[in-house]
Design an enzyme around this catalytic site. Structure first.
Site, mmCIF file in Angstrom:
data_model
loop_
_atom_site.group_PDB
_atom_site.id
_atom_site.type_symbol
_atom_site.label_atom_id
_atom_site.label_comp_id
_atom_site.label_asym_id
_atom_site.label_seq_id
_atom_site.Cartn_x
_atom_site.Cartn_y
_atom_site.Cartn_z
ATOM 1 N N LYS A 79 2.318 14.220 2.840
ATOM 2 C CA LYS A 79 2.734 12.857 3.021
ATOM 3 C C LYS A 79 1.521 11.933 3.135
ATOM 4 C CE LYS A 79 6.439 14.533 5.994
ATOM 5 N NZ LYS A 79 6.903 14.543 7.400
ATOM 6 N N GLY A 80 0.413 12.482 3.592
ATOM 7 C CA GLY A 80 -0.725 11.662 3.999
ATOM 8 C C GLY A 80 -1.265 10.727 2.940
ATOM 9 N N ASP A 121 -5.254 12.642 0.371
ATOM 10 C CA ASP A 121 -5.889 11.873 1.438
ATOM 11 C C ASP A 121 -7.270 12.418 1.802
ATOM 12 O OD1 ASP A 121 -4.905 14.213 2.639
ATOM 13 O OD2 ASP A 121 -3.499 13.166 3.950
ATOM 14 N N ASP A 174 -10.680 19.106 2.596
ATOM 15 C CA ASP A 174 -11.239 19.775 3.768
ATOM 16 C C ASP A 174 -11.689 21.180 3.353
ATOM 17 O OD1 ASP A 174 -11.766 20.221 6.532
ATOM 18 O OD2 ASP A 174 -9.717 20.876 6.898
ATOM 19 N N PHE A 222 -11.881 15.863 12.887
ATOM 20 C CA PHE A 222 -10.460 15.692 12.589
ATOM 21 C C PHE A 222 -10.150 14.208 12.719
ATOM 22 C CE2 PHE A 222 -5.905 15.652 13.075
ATOM 23 C CZ PHE A 222 -5.527 16.560 12.097
ATOM 24 N N ASP A 272 -2.276 12.096 9.754
ATOM 25 C CA ASP A 272 -1.539 12.225 11.017
ATOM 26 C C ASP A 272 -2.127 13.303 11.917
ATOM 27 O OD1 ASP A 272 -0.712 14.474 9.369
ATOM 28 O OD2 ASP A 272 0.856 14.811 10.855
ATOM 29 N N ARG A 312 -0.107 7.873 11.490
ATOM 30 C CA ARG A 312 -0.230 7.598 10.048
ATOM 31 C C ARG A 312 -0.382 6.101 9.786
ATOM 32 N NH1 ARG A 312 0.829 12.272 7.174
ATOM 33 N NH2 ARG A 312 2.496 13.617 7.933
HETATM 34 P P1 5GP Z 1 -7.493 21.656 2.924
HETATM 35 O O1 5GP Z 1 -6.484 22.519 2.239
HETATM 36 O O2 5GP Z 1 -8.528 21.044 2.029
HETATM 37 O O3 5GP Z 1 -8.104 22.366 4.102
HETATM 38 O O4 5GP Z 1 -6.723 20.518 3.644
HETATM 39 C C1 5GP Z 1 -6.121 19.504 3.045
HETATM 40 C C2 5GP Z 1 -5.052 18.944 3.953
HETATM 41 O O5 5GP Z 1 -5.303 19.214 5.337
HETATM 42 C C3 5GP Z 1 -5.024 17.450 3.851
HETATM 43 O O6 5GP Z 1 -4.115 17.051 2.885
HETATM 44 C C4 5GP Z 1 -4.548 17.038 5.221
HETATM 45 O O7 5GP Z 1 -3.147 17.061 5.238
HETATM 46 C C5 5GP Z 1 -5.043 18.105 6.129
HETATM 47 N N1 5GP Z 1 -6.295 17.707 6.803
HETATM 48 C C6 5GP Z 1 -7.536 18.188 6.578
HETATM 49 N N2 5GP Z 1 -8.431 17.579 7.354
HETATM 50 C C7 5GP Z 1 -7.747 16.671 8.081
HETATM 51 C C8 5GP Z 1 -8.131 15.706 9.069
HETATM 52 O O8 5GP Z 1 -9.300 15.523 9.443
HETATM 53 N N3 5GP Z 1 -7.135 14.947 9.579
HETATM 54 C C9 5GP Z 1 -5.826 15.072 9.216
HETATM 55 N N4 5GP Z 1 -4.949 14.292 9.787
HETATM 56 N N5 5GP Z 1 -5.429 15.971 8.290
HETATM 57 C C10 5GP Z 1 -6.387 16.755 7.721
HETATM 58 MG MG MG Z 2 -2.345 16.405 3.143
#
Ligand code: 5GP
Ligand code: MG
Length: 178
Positions: free
Chosen positions: A46-47, A103, A106, A155, A162, A168
């Site tokens: 959703k982000g 969004d 990570d 984070f 969120d 959000r």
């Molecule tokens: P990845 O698969 O790259 O680890 O993570 C991607 C998803 O993790 C993003 O779409 C998001 O939903 C969540 N995420 C990663 N880091 C953050 C952060 O610092 N804050 C928030 N709210 N969500 C994060």
């Molecule tokens: Mg996400």
């Protein structure tokens, strides 16, 4: 803004900084893709909704829009590492240019899995735009084509991001106090 957010000290990016950067990204993408027919924007729920609607209006490419939802976080702040699709897009991607809009990048696990999915659906060209990138947090190699800002592995919340579905609608990007 809730009382808790109002007392949060660390604003990483203000509303004005976000708006300026998204406008720059939109113009860059428009310059790169203006000759491409039928661009599909695939917004990662959703982000990315907040970023995606701003970005599309800055791109002004007449792109189609569809959504995909992937989940790896649950309600925590650490990735579980297992990415599941909760919603799949309906749009036909065969032979098309697909711009995945996310969004934050990570660990890279979510975008790796979505990129593979879009490739399997027959897209000719896959591009990714992320508003935030935490390059030091990568667990699998992944490089986005368009990045708003690189940040340290905090984070963060706000501008669509969120924590357990809260924050959000915060117009700034803030570091969630630990
Ligand atoms: P990845 O698969 O790259 O680890 O993570 C991607 C998803 O993790 C993003 O779409 C998001 O939903 C969540 N995420 C990663 N880091 C953050 C952060 O610092 N804050 C928030 N709210 N969500 C994060
Ligand atoms: Mg996400």
């Amino acid at each position: 803004m809730s009382v808790a957010m109002a007392s949060t000290p660390v604003v990483l990016f203000t509303e004005q900084e976000i708006a300026k950067r998204v406008m720059e990204m939109g113009r860059e993408i428009r310059d790169d893709l203006e000759d491409v027919r039928d661009v599909i924007v695939l917004c990662v729920l959703k982000g990315a909704v907040f970023f995606c609607t701003d970005l599309m209006r800055a791109m002004k490419l007449g792109a189609k829009l569809d959504f995909i939802q992937a989940s790896s976080y649950g309600s925590g702040t650490e990735s579980s590492g297992v990415v599941e699709f909760l919603k799949e897009p309906q749009v036909v991607m065969t032979g098309k240019t697909v711009l995945i809009v996310e969004d934050i990048l990570d660990s890279g696990l979510t975008l790796r899995k979505i990129d593979d999915y879009v490739a399997a659906r027959g897209a000719e060209r896959i591009l990714t735009a992320v508003f935030l990138d935490k390059p030091k947090a990568r667990k699998v190699p992944f490089q986005a084509d368009y990045v708003g800002f690189e940040i340290e592995p905090h984070f963060v919340v706000g501008y669509g991001l969120d924590h357990a579905e809260a924050h959000r609608d915060c117009p700034e990007i803030r570091i969630l106090p630990g």
